[in-house]
Design an enzyme around this catalytic site. Structure first.
Site, PDB file in Angstrom:
ATOM      1  N   ASP A  27      13.193  -3.551  14.059  1.00 51.37           N
ATOM      2  CA  ASP A  27      14.495  -2.504  13.483  1.00 51.37           C
ATOM      3  C   ASP A  27      13.808  -1.473  13.650  1.00 51.37           C
ATOM      4  OD1 ASP A  27      16.394  -1.749  12.243  1.00 51.37           O
ATOM      5  OD2 ASP A  27      15.984  -2.631  10.084  1.00 51.37           O
ATOM      6  N   GLU A  40       0.940  -1.024   0.006  1.00 45.47           N
ATOM      7  CA  GLU A  40      -0.196   0.052   0.036  1.00 45.47           C
ATOM      8  C   GLU A  40       1.001   1.392   0.172  1.00 45.47           C
ATOM      9  OE1 GLU A  40      -2.868   2.267   3.393  1.00 45.47           O
ATOM     10  OE2 GLU A  40      -1.781   0.059   3.909  1.00 45.47           O
TER      11      GLU A  40
END
Ligand code: ADP
Length: 293
Positions: free
Chosen positions: A197, A93
């Site tokens: 992360d 998206e």
């Protein structure tokens, strides 16, 4: 043509007509070439890399879905991935990023605390993924200290040795691996879903200021590992930490364990980018070993 193949996988996945009418290169990534593609009134975000990186993209799509399922923090919805003609791609998206507003960082902190409530029977994950471009091993284990020793610090230390980083780094590393359980005397982590992360380059804000996270390297682990990484490259704002703590208190000892958790990322940077990070890794090890005396 890779763009025709990408358009075909989007058509197959979405069941709508789609052709690439316009593509715009997007900077800012560390690993992949990134593009915005527009066509037939639709818009997507595409990452491209060598075909050898197809598994990395599969793992990224699975990571995004794992976070999306918790309905806590927004992530870009994975659309499809594929490979052909020497190239692999991941379609997500497209998010129009905007500036944060007064509530954004608090919302991110509270959302992360809720995401960390998602739990699993074991530490690790059902598949390996990557941290930066380095493999991240997620073999499941019921014991967090063993998991962190074998699949996080130990793995990066072995990689560092293979890259020629021997001597004091390895000696201190070995001592740390042997003794680090003392840092967990009063801390018994649960397997929490981690972004994996979580630095400032992997958060963004939608047009309404709502926070998003992207480019994850998920696994189930000690939530302190995610918090530690938010502090590694500059730190998030005070609102973020206040909102997180309001949802879940942080155990005493985090102020030391965060070095153990961030050492993983600094060793990874040493392995990816070379020598400059060695001094930082060694001083983090000394800091931790001083606690263990
Ligand atoms: P890499 O895997 O190469 O590190 P990132 O996932 O960090 O790439 O993405 C690179 C840049 O693209 C980001 O810094 C961000 O600005 C932008 N970006 C990432 N995801 C999207 C998205 N879904 N929609 C729009 N832009 C995005």
């Amino acid at each position: 043509m890779v763009w025709d193949d990408i358009a075909a996988t989007i058509r197959a996945e979405t069941g709508t007509a789609f052709f690439v009418e316009r593509k715009i290169s997007i900077g800012g990534g560390c690993i992949n070439a990134a593009y915005r593609i527009d066509g037939c009134g639709q818009r997507y975000f595409v990452k491209l890399n060598d075909a050898a990186k197809a598994a990395m993209f599969e793992a990224e799509a699975a990571s995004l879905s794992e976070i999306a399922q918790t309905q806590t923090l927004r992530v870009p919805r994975p659309v499809c991935q594929g490979m052909n003609g020497g190239q692999a791609w991941l379609v997500l998206e497209y998010i129009e990023f905007n500036k944060s507003n007064a509530g954004s960082m608090g919302e991110l902190g509270a959302g992360l605390a809720r995401m960390h409530e998602a739990t699993a029977p074991h530490f690790g994950w059902h598949r390996d993924n990557t941290i930066g471009a380095t493999p991240q091993i997620n073999t499941q284990n019921g014991d967090w200290i063993t998991f962190w020793r074998d699949h996080r610090l130990g793995y990066q230390l072995r990689l560092a040795a293979a890259n020629g980083h021997d001597g004091q780094l390895q000696k201190s590393g070995e001592r740390l691996l042997a003794d680090m359980n003392a840092l967990f005397a009063s801390h018994k982590p649960q397997p929490s879903l981690l972004h994996g992360d979580l630095w400032g380059g992997n958060i963004g804000f939608a047009s309404d200021g709502k926070p998003l996270v992207f480019d994850p390297a998920v696994y189930y682990g000690d939530r302190e590992a995610d918090l530690a990484m938010t502090e590694l490259f500059g730190g998030f704002s005070a609102d973020f930490y206040a909102a997180y703590r309001e949802c879940t208190p942080i155990d005493a000892g985090y102020s030391v364990r965060k070095y153990l958790y961030n050492l993983y990322h600094i060793l990874n940077h040493l392995n990816l980018f070379g020598g400059g990070y060695r001094g930082q890794a060694e001083s983090m090890m000394e800091r931790l070993l001083a606690e263990l005396k």
